[in-house]
Design an enzyme around this catalytic site. Structure first.
Site, mmCIF file in Angstrom:
data_model
loop_
_atom_site.group_PDB
_atom_site.id
_atom_site.type_symbol
_atom_site.label_atom_id
_atom_site.label_comp_id
_atom_site.label_asym_id
_atom_site.label_seq_id
_atom_site.Cartn_x
_atom_site.Cartn_y
_atom_site.Cartn_z
ATOM 1 N N ASP A 234 0.980 -1.193 -0.024
ATOM 2 C CA ASP A 234 -0.068 -0.041 -0.023
ATOM 3 C C ASP A 234 0.878 1.287 0.021
ATOM 4 O O ASP A 234 2.028 1.218 0.737
ATOM 5 C CB ASP A 234 -0.610 -0.020 1.357
ATOM 6 C CG ASP A 234 -1.915 1.133 1.380
ATOM 7 O OD1 ASP A 234 -2.589 1.231 0.508
ATOM 8 O OD2 ASP A 234 -1.651 2.058 2.113
ATOM 9 N N GLU A 264 1.128 -0.147 -4.976
ATOM 10 C CA GLU A 264 0.310 0.898 -5.356
ATOM 11 C C GLU A 264 1.030 2.166 -5.357
ATOM 12 O O GLU A 264 1.052 2.783 -4.514
ATOM 13 C CB GLU A 264 -1.017 0.938 -4.159
ATOM 14 C CG GLU A 264 -1.785 1.992 -4.576
ATOM 15 C CD GLU A 264 -2.414 2.688 -3.446
ATOM 16 O OE1 GLU A 264 -3.375 3.460 -3.477
ATOM 17 O OE2 GLU A 264 -1.720 2.758 -2.241
#
Length: 494
Positions: A234, A264
């Site tokens: 993340d 990400e």
């Protein structure tokens, strides 16, 4: 990269019901997903967040609590208990599906105690600009994890394990990022807002030896406990890029596992993605956020969008072996923080563009597959009720086409502003080939080659009922309806 013709699925969305049922649901659904052609699953953060049983998982509290300890008002997480999580992983893997864990290494929230710290406030909009004097603040930075009581790790987190926080008990009205004494914002991060190291909560100091050692210890424990096959990282644009390759190298050496990784890096700036790939030596694939933004724009502009440009400035075009392609995710869905919706009419076209082409590792979104219904407040403060259509029928058709025909050379026919197409020629093991044609305008046709002479093709999508027959040279006029996609496969194979 995953296995040839692999397909990932993001098995959650932001508004999944907080009833602790997701892990059990996966155990029940895994066989159908495997049959459909899903080869890997990205599962949501499985550890305890500051919101307990209601936390989506990105408000990280205790990374060692996988739904095992009574903390933050709940034993289970939003998705279930530790035992249910482990059962779901094992069930999926026994069916040939790899499992990737969502890992949030940027921040922690929900500390158990306050600490007094010396810090300097900086602007949220320009992290290089102080907005106040060096001062004493009090912040929630001491994590003791009383419910876990030292099991798996006895480390307590203190202010010196972090770079910054955005809350001062002494001045609760001030909107600032407080950079702690002796700390600096990390380099090797995105340059938005001057330096985008800080995102939220207590920002981890990746230069601190105790932080690195604890993350190494936790990563090894997590892999050995869950037997996962890889990670989804993340918010990588907020973390020192070089950390990831070092962390993965350690885990691969310690566990003997290959451990796939996708990050990400949510930016429409392709050069920023290239920069991260350089920092990590290509060790971490990235979600193709620029492609998602192209899909969103195309869906909103309709026939005014030039489909010949759909792959311009995308990772899948420029570094295809490191691109995880996607249509939508939990952050871009309606009412979420990075909302950039791909309109429903365009989703069959978008999924054809990621599932039926040679380049990229495609990822299907849970809410696109199963549909979704939820309520939440929008950016204007008003509450909205959202219904998201299920595209399961067409996605399953595309998955069948991918498993059966998406092999061999690819011939592109991106020569019209509204109607584009491509063919896959097939190989010895998967003969017959296929032709894909789609348009954002009126009914479209495309003269294309499949290298199959005098063969009858039918539209797998059932949008067009009449078959198409190739000529002596293996060419034919393949058609599609306005605003739709057609996938033409050999008649005997449907």
């Amino acid at each position: 990269m995953s296995e040839v013709n692999g397909v990932m699925m993001q098995y959650f969305h932001w508004y999944i019901a907080p009833d602790g049922s997701l892990w059990n649901q996966l155990t029940e659904n895994a066989e159908n997903l495997a049959k459909a052609g899903i080869t890997s699953l990205w599962l949501p953060p499985a550890y305890k967040g500051t919101g307990g049983g209601y936390d989506v998982g990105y408000g990280v509290y205790d990374i060692f609590d996988l739904g095992e300890f009574d903390q933050k008002g709940s034993i289970r997480t939003k998705y279930g208990t530790k035992d249910e999580y482990l059962t779901a992983i094992k069930t999926a893997q026994n069916l040939g599906i790899q499992v990737y864990a969502d890992v949030v290494l940027n921040h922690k929230l929900g500390a158990d105690l306050e600490e007094e710290i010396e810090a300097t406030p900086f602007s949220f909009d320009d992290r290089n600009r102080p907005v106040g004097n060096y001062q004493k603040i009090k912040a929630w930075t001491h994590f003791t994890f009383p419910g876990r009581a030292g099991k798996y790790s006895n480390m307590e987190w203190h202010w010196w394990h972090f770079d910054a926080a955005d809350y001062n008990v002494y001045n609760q009205g001030e909107h600032a990022i407080y950079l702690f004494k002796g700390k600096a914002f990390d380099n090797q991060v995105d340059l938005e807002k001057g330096n985008f190291d800080y995102l939220m909560g207590c920002d981890l100091d990746m230069d601190h030896s105790e932080v690195r050692e604890e993350l190494n210890r936790w990563g090894k424990w997590y892999v050995e406990t869950t037997n996962i096959d890889g990670f989804r990282f993340d918010a990588v644009k907020h973390i020192k890029g070089g950390f990831f390759s070092a962390w993965l190298k350690y885990l691969r050496q310690e566990t003997g596992r290959k451990l796939f990784a996708v990050g990400e890096y949510w930016s429409d700036q392709i050069e920023a993605l290239h920069y991260f790939i350089t920092l990590t030596g290509g060790d971490v694939t990235l979600f193709d956020a620029p492609l998602h933004y192209n899909f969103s724009e195309a869906s909103k502009r309709g026939r005014d969008y030039d489909m010949r440009q759909i792959f311009d400035n995308t990772l899948v075009k420029e570094q295809p072996t490191l691109a995880v392609t996607l249509v939508e995710n939990h952050d871009s869905q309606p009412l979420q923080s990075l909302e950039s919706v791909v309109e429903a009419w365009f989703k069959p076209l978008a999924y054809a563009l990621i599932l039926l082409r040679r380049e990229g590792y495609p990822c299907i979104f849970y809410a696109d597959y199963y549909g979704a219904h939820y309520k939440d407040k929008g950016r204007d403060g008003n509450e909205y009720e959202i219904w998201l259509d299920s595209h399961k029928w067409i996605i399953d058709k595309l998955l069948f086409a991918r498993k059966t025909f998406a092999y061999g050379d690819q011939y592109d026919y991106f020569d019209h502003a509204n109607t584009i197409g491509w063919t896959r020629i097939g190989n010895e093991e998967h003969p017959g080939g296929m032709a894909v044609v789609l348009t954002n305008g009126g009914d479209g046709t495309k003269w294309m080659e499949v290298k199959q002479a005098n063969r009858t093709y039918i539209d797998l999508t059932e949008n067009i009922s009449d078959p198409v027959v190739t000529n002596n040279d293996g060419w034919a006029e393949f058609r599609c309806k306005g605003g739709a996609v057609s996938v033409w496969i050999p008649q005997s194979s449907s």
